[in-house]
Write a protein that holds these residues in place. Structure first.
Motif, short mmCIF file in Angstrom:
data_model
loop_
_atom_site.label_atom_id
_atom_site.label_comp_id
_atom_site.label_asym_id
_atom_site.label_seq_id
_atom_site.Cartn_x
_atom_site.Cartn_y
_atom_site.Cartn_z
N LEU A 1 18.16 53.90 6.46
CA LEU A 1 17.24 53.61 7.79
C LEU A 1 17.06 52.36 8.19
O LEU A 1 17.20 51.17 7.26
N ASP A 2 17.17 51.91 9.51
CA ASP A 2 17.29 50.73 9.95
C ASP A 2 15.86 50.03 9.73
O ASP A 2 14.49 50.69 9.80
N MET A 3 15.69 48.74 9.49
CA MET A 3 14.30 47.94 9.06
C MET A 3 13.76 48.06 10.76
O MET A 3 12.35 47.77 10.87
N LYS A 4 14.08 48.07 11.64
CA LYS A 4 13.45 48.16 13.21
C LYS A 4 12.74 49.41 12.99
O LYS A 4 11.44 49.30 13.65
N LEU A 5 12.82 50.51 12.36
CA LEU A 5 11.86 51.57 12.26
C LEU A 5 10.84 51.20 11.63
O LEU A 5 9.60 51.46 12.48
N LEU A 6 10.74 50.61 10.74
CA LEU A 6 9.62 49.89 9.93
C LEU A 6 8.77 48.73 10.85
O LEU A 6 7.41 48.81 10.91
N PHE B 1 10.67 31.78 3.53
CA PHE B 1 9.99 33.13 4.08
C PHE B 1 8.82 32.95 5.27
O PHE B 1 7.70 32.99 4.90
N PRO B 2 9.40 32.42 6.29
CA PRO B 2 8.63 31.77 7.30
C PRO B 2 7.71 32.97 8.01
O PRO B 2 6.61 32.64 8.66
N GLY B 3 7.96 33.99 7.56
CA GLY B 3 7.26 35.16 8.20
C GLY B 3 5.95 35.38 7.63
O GLY B 3 4.81 36.03 7.76
N GLY B 4 5.53 34.62 6.39
CA GLY B 4 4.38 34.43 5.52
C GLY B 4 4.20 35.87 4.52
O GLY B 4 5.07 36.38 4.36
N GLY B 5 3.03 35.93 4.08
CA GLY B 5 2.58 36.81 3.25
C GLY B 5 2.67 36.32 1.74
O GLY B 5 2.79 35.13 1.54
N ASN B 6 2.26 37.22 0.86
CA ASN B 6 1.88 36.76 -0.54
C ASN B 6 2.57 37.65 -1.46
O ASN B 6 3.29 38.61 -1.35
N SER B 7 2.94 36.68 -2.37
CA SER B 7 4.15 37.31 -3.69
C SER B 7 3.18 37.68 -4.62
O SER B 7 1.86 37.97 -4.32
N VAL B 8 3.68 38.26 -5.59
CA VAL B 8 3.11 38.96 -6.63
C VAL B 8 3.64 38.08 -7.85
O VAL B 8 4.68 37.78 -8.08
N GLY C 1 14.84 36.06 15.56
CA GLY C 1 13.97 37.05 15.85
C GLY C 1 12.46 36.73 15.48
O GLY C 1 12.21 35.39 15.85
N ILE C 2 11.66 37.57 15.29
CA ILE C 2 10.30 37.06 14.96
C ILE C 2 10.27 37.41 13.44
O ILE C 2 9.96 38.75 13.01
N PRO C 3 10.07 36.51 12.39
CA PRO C 3 9.93 36.71 11.11
C PRO C 3 8.43 37.41 10.78
O PRO C 3 7.56 37.13 11.56
N LEU C 4 8.82 38.39 10.00
CA LEU C 4 7.61 39.17 9.66
C LEU C 4 7.36 38.98 8.08
O LEU C 4 7.93 38.61 7.32
N PRO C 5 6.04 39.50 7.51
CA PRO C 5 5.56 39.10 6.35
C PRO C 5 6.61 39.85 5.25
O PRO C 5 7.07 40.94 5.31
N VAL C 6 6.34 39.24 4.16
CA VAL C 6 7.30 39.65 2.81
C VAL C 6 6.67 41.00 2.35
O VAL C 6 5.69 41.46 2.77
N ALA C 7 7.53 41.63 1.73
CA ALA C 7 7.32 43.22 1.11
C ALA C 7 7.06 43.18 -0.35
O ALA C 7 6.99 44.28 -1.01
N ASP C 8 6.57 42.12 -0.84
CA ASP C 8 6.40 41.99 -2.54
C ASP C 8 5.26 43.02 -2.92
O ASP C 8 5.53 43.70 -3.86
N LEU D 1 17.97 38.57 5.64
CA LEU D 1 17.53 37.59 6.36
C LEU D 1 16.60 37.97 7.42
O LEU D 1 15.90 37.33 7.89
N GLU D 2 17.06 39.05 8.05
CA GLU D 2 17.03 39.53 9.44
C GLU D 2 15.18 39.76 9.30
O GLU D 2 14.36 39.27 10.32
N TRP D 3 14.49 40.24 8.30
CA TRP D 3 13.14 40.63 8.36
C TRP D 3 12.34 39.56 8.51
O TRP D 3 11.41 39.38 9.17
N GLY D 4 12.34 38.67 7.28
CA GLY D 4 11.17 37.59 7.38
C GLY D 4 11.75 36.10 7.45
O GLY D 4 10.87 35.20 7.21
#
Length: 565
Positions: free
Chosen positions: A216-221, A422-429, A296-303, A288-291
């Motif tokens: 599935l493309d990340m665009k869907l998410l 990860f300029p899209g931000g978000g938190n690691s674990v 594009g518009i960097p989005l938060p991490v998926a950790d 690289l595309e997501w975050g």
């Protein structure tokens, strides 16, 4: 006029366990007491499997397969019960072609079959087991022989614990082999950061494991996040659960808090998509595309999302592990999926093969920090490697097996991710795995020359370092990511770092070598253990080598021959 039978339009998919069918070959000349003893042994073997194997259902037939008519009847019984795994438990001599071989003719060629018997003398089932195993081997058919122990006399003998252990390990491997056929994993994004060792080898994966890879493309998410295509009340409940249980969450402002909510919403969206597709695992490309791509518009991490999938619990309580790979690393996903299934669902660990600390190097660091040494600790004598990565770290690995959710999550923190990467931000674990967790660490790979998958593996144990030294080791890589210090049992650290098949490695606790080896037999995966210190057979740990391999030049040579290479 005869008409076809229409099936229901209201049918739904139900996940089912594979079924093991237990039977015994017989001889029409034996007396009734011997026949009754054979039937009792079949039930004893079936009950043992039913008690100790959680990933399969078990049926047995009291009909002794004396000759072809009984073979046809029992085969039909098993087919009606959806049997896809066979265990023959003989206690008397029989004729292989008239019994087992005739029964096997009703099943696909690579159906797992096991011969488990006592080392009996009076009416020698062991003689039959050797004869049948040899007959199948000379035909190029893989079978496994488990000559164990139960009393030679008495109407209700019980198998020894050692006999049961080998049988149960075989059954878990057979169940994993059969249960994942026709299933699928879902991977978001395309090739994993350009990592060739992580590619989704669609056709080889389908042909080898019977497993589909849905892409599935990340665009869907991204679109579903923008549309808020998730239960917003459940998101609040998940965030409240994190606020209550996570040891520490680093947030500077409302924007950071919203980034965390976005990461948690990703879990809810992907969970529901995987449920809709009946998926057993997944992966997410991210870089690289997501975050990280400013075009594009960097989005938060998926950790947080990835860690939740790999854990045995979430905000709703206990749940099944759904192995999930960082960076859409499909070979990582396959490794974790199969290894977790072999244990009945223990949590997998996704790690970078980040830094190997040979004894000389870690002792040099310890000396620079004035840390006392006695030359006896594992990290001094053997060294270790630091496994860490920004995602896919199961929360369970923050504490020892059996710990409560509260105990586990108190050791977990959510620091902010590196904004440079990860300029899209978000938190690691992040967490530090405690010492004493044992299992198998390894990594699958695919090679175009052989057309086969392989698995580099060794038994491994987590270790601890003095606090000051542990801090220095963590800071040598990424402190904000999870860290697990592992020492392999047989590989030297020189061997381990030179023979790694990729930049990621994985581990599941409580996985035994025999289970893994049996599974590699079924799937024709090459077993790679190039460690000078490891014997070719560790008695009581490894599965015994199939006769098929011994007669065809060894395990790897036979697997290449089976693959037509």
């Amino acid at each position: 006029m005869k008409q076809a039978k229409a099936l229901s339009e209201q049918a739904t998919f139900t996940e089912r366990k594979p079924v093991i069918g237990v039977f015994a070959a017989g001889d029409p000349r034996i007396d009734q007491d011997a026949r009754t003893r054979c039937q009792n042994i079949v039930k004893m073997v079936a009950d043992t499997l039913a008690e100790y194997v959680s990933t399969a259902d078990v049926v047995f037939s009291p009909i002794l397969v004396d000759s072809e008519p009984q073979a046809d009847i029992v085969a039909q019984q098993f087919q009606d019960a959806s049997v896809s795994i066979l265990v023959c438990a003989p206690d008397t001599w029989a004729f292989p072609q008239l019994s087992v071989i005739s029964l096997l003719a009703h099943f696909p060629k690579r159906t797992p079959i096991n011969f488990t018997c006592g080392n009996s003398g009076p009416k020698p089932g062991v003689v039959f087991a050797n004869a049948a195993n040899g007959a199948l081997s000379q035909s190029g058919v893989l079978s496994h022989l488990n000559i164990g122990s139960w009393p030679d006399t008495g109407m209700n003998p019980q198998m020894s614990e050692a006999t049961a252990e080998v049988l149960v390990d075989w059954a878990y491997a057979a169940a994993t082999y059969q249960s994942l056929k026709g299933r699928r994993v879902v991977v978001f994004g395309h090739d994993s950061m350009g990592m060739e060792t992580a590619l989704a080898h669609i056709i080889p994966t389908r042909n080898t494991f019977g497993l589909e890879i849905t892409r599935l493309d990340m665009k869907l998410l991204a679109d579903m996040l923008a549309k808020k295509a998730y239960d917003q009340k459940e998101l609040k409940a998940l965030r409240a659960w994190c606020d209550e249980y996570v040891g520490e969450i680093e947030l500077r402002n409302d924007q950071d808090s919203e980034y965390l909510n976005t990461s948690l919403a990703m879990y809810l969206i992907v969970r529901d998509l995987m449920k809709d597709l009946n998926a057993v695992g997944g992966g997410f490309m991210s870089q690289l595309e997501w975050g990280s791509d400013f075009r594009g518009i960097p989005l938060p991490v998926a950790d947080a999302m990835e860690s939740l999938f790999n854990s045995t619990f979430d905000h709703n309580g206990t749940k099944e592990v759904r192995p999930f790979a960082t960076e859409a690393d499909v070979q990582a996903l396959l490794t974790m999926l199969f290894m977790s299934s072999l244990t009945g669902g223990e949590p997998p660990l996704f790690m970078d093969f980040r830094k190997v600390w040979e004894p000389w190097e870690i002792k040099k660091l310890a000396e620079s920090l004035n840390i006392p040494m006695d030359g006896k600790s594992v990290w001094e004598t053997k060294g270790f490697f630091d496994g860490n990565n920004s995602g896919s770290a199961s929360f369970d690995w923050a504490a020892k097996p059996g710990s409560s959710v509260k105990e586990i999550m108190a050791r977990v923190t959510f620091p902010l991710q590196d904004p440079g990467y990860f300029p899209g931000g978000g938190n690691s674990v992040t967490f530090l795995t405690p010492a004493g967790i044992e299992g198998i660490a390894g990594r699958m790979g695919f090679n175009a020359l052989s057309g086969l998958f392989s698995l580099v593996w060794d038994e491994a144990t987590s270790i601890e370092l003095p606090d000051k030294l542990a801090e220095a080791v963590c800071n040598a890589t990424n402190r904000e990511w999870p860290h697990t210090f592992l020492t392999p049992k047989y590989a030297t650290m020189y061997e381990f770092k030179q023979y790694a098949p990729a930049n990621h490695i994985h581990m599941v606790w409580s996985l035994k070598p025999a289970r893994l080896q049996f599974w590699m037999d079924f799937t024709n995966v090459l077993s790679v253990t190039p460690w000078a210190a490891r014997p070719s057979l560790v008695e009581g740990v490894d599965r015994s080598i199939p006769l098929l391999y011994l007669q065809n030049g060894g395990e790897s040579a036979t697997k290449l021959a089976l693959a037509g290479r």
